[in-house]
Design a protein around this motif. Structure first.
Motif, PDB file in Angstrom:
ATOM      1  N   ILE A 130       0.838  -1.205   0.000  1.00 12.68           N
ATOM      2  CA  ILE A 130       0.000   0.000   0.000  1.00 12.68           C
ATOM      3  C   ILE A 130       0.869   1.248   0.000  1.00 12.68           C
ATOM      4  N   ILE A 134       0.736   3.943  -3.038  1.00 13.27           N
ATOM      5  CA  ILE A 134       0.360   5.347  -2.828  1.00 13.27           C
ATOM      6  C   ILE A 134       1.462   6.267  -3.346  1.00 13.27           C
ATOM      7  N   ASP A 137       1.455   6.529  -7.306  1.00 13.84           N
ATOM      8  CA  ASP A 137       0.194   6.829  -7.974  1.00 13.84           C
ATOM      9  C   ASP A 137       0.424   7.936  -8.994  1.00 13.84           C
ATOM     10  N   ARG A 157      -8.863   8.849 -15.829  1.00 12.51           N
ATOM     11  CA  ARG A 157     -10.200   8.349 -15.476  1.00 12.51           C
ATOM     12  C   ARG A 157     -10.524   6.977 -16.064  1.00 12.51           C
ATOM     13  N   SER A 159      -9.867   4.367 -14.025  1.00 15.18           N
ATOM     14  CA  SER A 159      -9.834   3.608 -12.763  1.00 15.18           C
ATOM     15  C   SER A 159      -8.455   3.089 -12.405  1.00 15.18           C
ATOM     16  N   SER A 161      -6.162   4.431 -10.350  1.00 15.42           N
ATOM     17  CA  SER A 161      -5.881   4.527  -8.908  1.00 15.42           C
ATOM     18  C   SER A 161      -6.690   3.530  -8.080  1.00 15.42           C
ATOM     19  N   PRO A 162      -8.010   3.435  -8.292  1.00 17.20           N
ATOM     20  CA  PRO A 162      -8.756   2.447  -7.500  1.00 17.20           C
ATOM     21  C   PRO A 162      -8.284   1.017  -7.755  1.00 17.20           C
ATOM     22  N   THR A 165      -5.002   0.545  -5.852  1.00 17.61           N
ATOM     23  CA  THR A 165      -5.109   0.378  -4.397  1.00 17.61           C
ATOM     24  C   THR A 165      -5.768  -0.959  -4.057  1.00 17.61           C
ATOM     25  N   TYR A 166      -6.705  -1.396  -4.891  1.00 18.84           N
ATOM     26  CA  TYR A 166      -7.307  -2.714  -4.637  1.00 18.84           C
ATOM     27  C   TYR A 166      -6.241  -3.805  -4.735  1.00 18.84           C
ATOM     28  N   TYR A 169      -3.944  -3.717  -1.793  1.00 19.59           N
ATOM     29  CA  TYR A 169      -4.618  -4.331  -0.669  1.00 19.59           C
ATOM     30  C   TYR A 169      -4.498  -5.852  -0.743  1.00 19.59           C
ATOM     31  N   SER A 257     -16.115  -4.279 -13.096  1.00 21.53           N
ATOM     32  CA  SER A 257     -15.830  -3.745 -11.767  1.00 21.53           C
ATOM     33  C   SER A 257     -14.325  -3.717 -11.550  1.00 21.53           C
ATOM     34  N   ILE A 258     -13.914  -2.916 -10.590  1.00 22.12           N
ATOM     35  CA  ILE A 258     -12.502  -2.860 -10.207  1.00 22.12           C
ATOM     36  C   ILE A 258     -12.013  -4.254  -9.835  1.00 22.12           C
ATOM     37  N   GLU A 259     -12.879  -5.016  -9.168  1.00 22.55           N
ATOM     38  CA  GLU A 259     -12.507  -6.357  -8.724  1.00 22.55           C
ATOM     39  C   GLU A 259     -12.306  -7.296  -9.911  1.00 22.55           C
TER      40      GLU A 259
END
Lengths: 276, 276
Positions: A130, A134, A137, A157, A159, A161-162, A165-166, A169, A257-259
């Motif tokens: 993480i 960060i 980024d 735009r 996605s 960054s999301p 971070t996912y 994680y 989805s991000i996932e």
């Protein structure tokens, strides 16, 4: 309409991520219920369960519901039996799935996982990931981009960054780099060799919608380049050309989805590891 | 030992977060199984399910397992019936819990959730939150700290960044600010009024262990202040004094998971909202 109240007691022998996620998904279907979540993580022994039951008992005039992801059969039974005694509805999540996988593959589940060591290692790895992510980024600190596990490149735009971070994680060090039309790509491509670099792209009209939303949210509707259809189309086309020139796998994030995007990236990552 | 292989097909009508998390937790108990995850998110209709089944059928000589979090009863039944037909083991996760909450609270589940709009809104909120949180990590950009939902203050290595990104992923804008012994706290405290500011603290010996690990991982074992017991104890004491002076709630993160700490923070946040 008065809201019904529900105390949700989420009990896990690990971090609690899974049981929280299940609870959140289920409760989405009861918008008229006001929920208070009590999370108990790293529950390993009966004395911890006694403490939880004590807390629940103190709220016995309210609605209480227990969801648990404890995988040790005896400990789970201890919680279950006590919930029945106290007349508190109880539901376990993982045990059925573990049993079915076990019988389907004809393989015993691992007994006595050293979850403590595992969690500790996972914990440190995750925190490092993480912090790295960060700090890397949006094209920052590219001087040590060679320490990344995964590099994402894409226009604004999409996605990045999301998704980064996912993945962080999940324990992966991720750097993400914006592609901007007309600005030369400034990363030393030699550093990306033998690294998993992914090009992220998106449907033009979807990106325009997202960018318009973005401009509204920052009170900047007058910006006539950022969400201009022709400019957006040109930018995406140029980005995709860069991806193809470098043989980077391309992922279209439209309607995903991000996932789901992250799962695809992890597939690429594992495939690369197994080739090396 | 040869690894058994398993294709895990994770089917969700939402982002897939829950079903991925459940699968990951269950598979932890089968270290000798090599798993490939296929994630299908936003599955809303039979034609999407047909496509998934087609993909699975193409791997019919391998081990396949379907886990699903579809909450629409008809659509879930469609997937289930087809899995049975194809002899693929299948397990649904949310439906039992939803049914039990419904009967326990004597309340119907909401029919026909507008999941698309909801996911879209959640999606934008989450992306904004993640961007804000990344830009306000470790005391950066405090000039617009008043836009944060939650502010975390604590000494180095008390999981501020991972907790912040987890909360961001849940839709909260989080700023985190390091407390360093001997350095005056540089944030305008007036800006924190009417904001949820949380002081994070930790057991001294646990923090020393974490910091020693950190120093080893960055090859800097000679740093004799960062993990020095007396210095660490003094630093934590000073931080806790600052928290008390400002009446900030204090959370001790020792032996707690990031998820449990975050759940406690969300409880404080909701309590503050209900008082306002």
């Amino acid at each position: 309409m008065t809201l019904k109240k529900l105390n949700l007691h989420l009990v896990s022998d690990s971090s609690g991520e899974t049981v929280i996620s299940v609870a959140k998904s289920a409760l989405k279907h009861f918008r008229s219920v006001e929920t208070i979540e009590y999370v108990w993580s790293f529950v390993k022994g009966e004395e911890q369960i006694d403490k939880i039951l004590e807390e629940i008992n103190r709220k016995s005039d309210e609605h209480n519901f227990v969801i648990c992801t404890i995988t040790d059969d005896e400990l789970r039974k201890y919680l279950k039996d006590n919930c029945i005694k106290l007349k508190i509805p109880y539901r376990a999540i993982l045990s059925h799935i573990i049993r079915e996988i076990s019988s389907y593959l004809e393989i015993e589940k691992d007994e006595k996982l050293d979850l403590h060591t595992e969690i500790n290692n996972e914990y440190f790895q995750r925190i490092e990931a993480i912090n790295y992510t960060i700090n890397h980024d949006d094209g920052q600190n590219i001087q040590d981009i060679d320490k990344a596990d995964i590099i994402l490149v894409g226009v604004s735009r999409t996605s990045k960054s999301p998704t980064s971070t996912y993945l962080a994680y999940r324990g992966y060090k991720v750097a993400n780099i914006p592609f901007v039309s007309g600005v030369p790509f400034y990363v030393d491509l030699a550093k990306l060799k033998n690294k998993l670099t992914i090009g992220v792209t998106i449907d033009v009209s979807r990106l325009i919608e997202i960018r318009k939303n973005r401009l509204t949210s920052i009170n900047n509707e007058d910006n006539n380049i950022y969400a201009n259809p022709e400019k957006v189309e040109k930018e995406i086309k140029e980005a995709e050309e860069l991806f193809k020139q470098n043989n980077w796998p391309i992922i279209d994030v439209t309607q995903k989805s991000i996932e789901e995007v992250s799962a695809t990236i992890i597939q690429y990552f594992n495939k690369m590891l197994s080739i090396d």
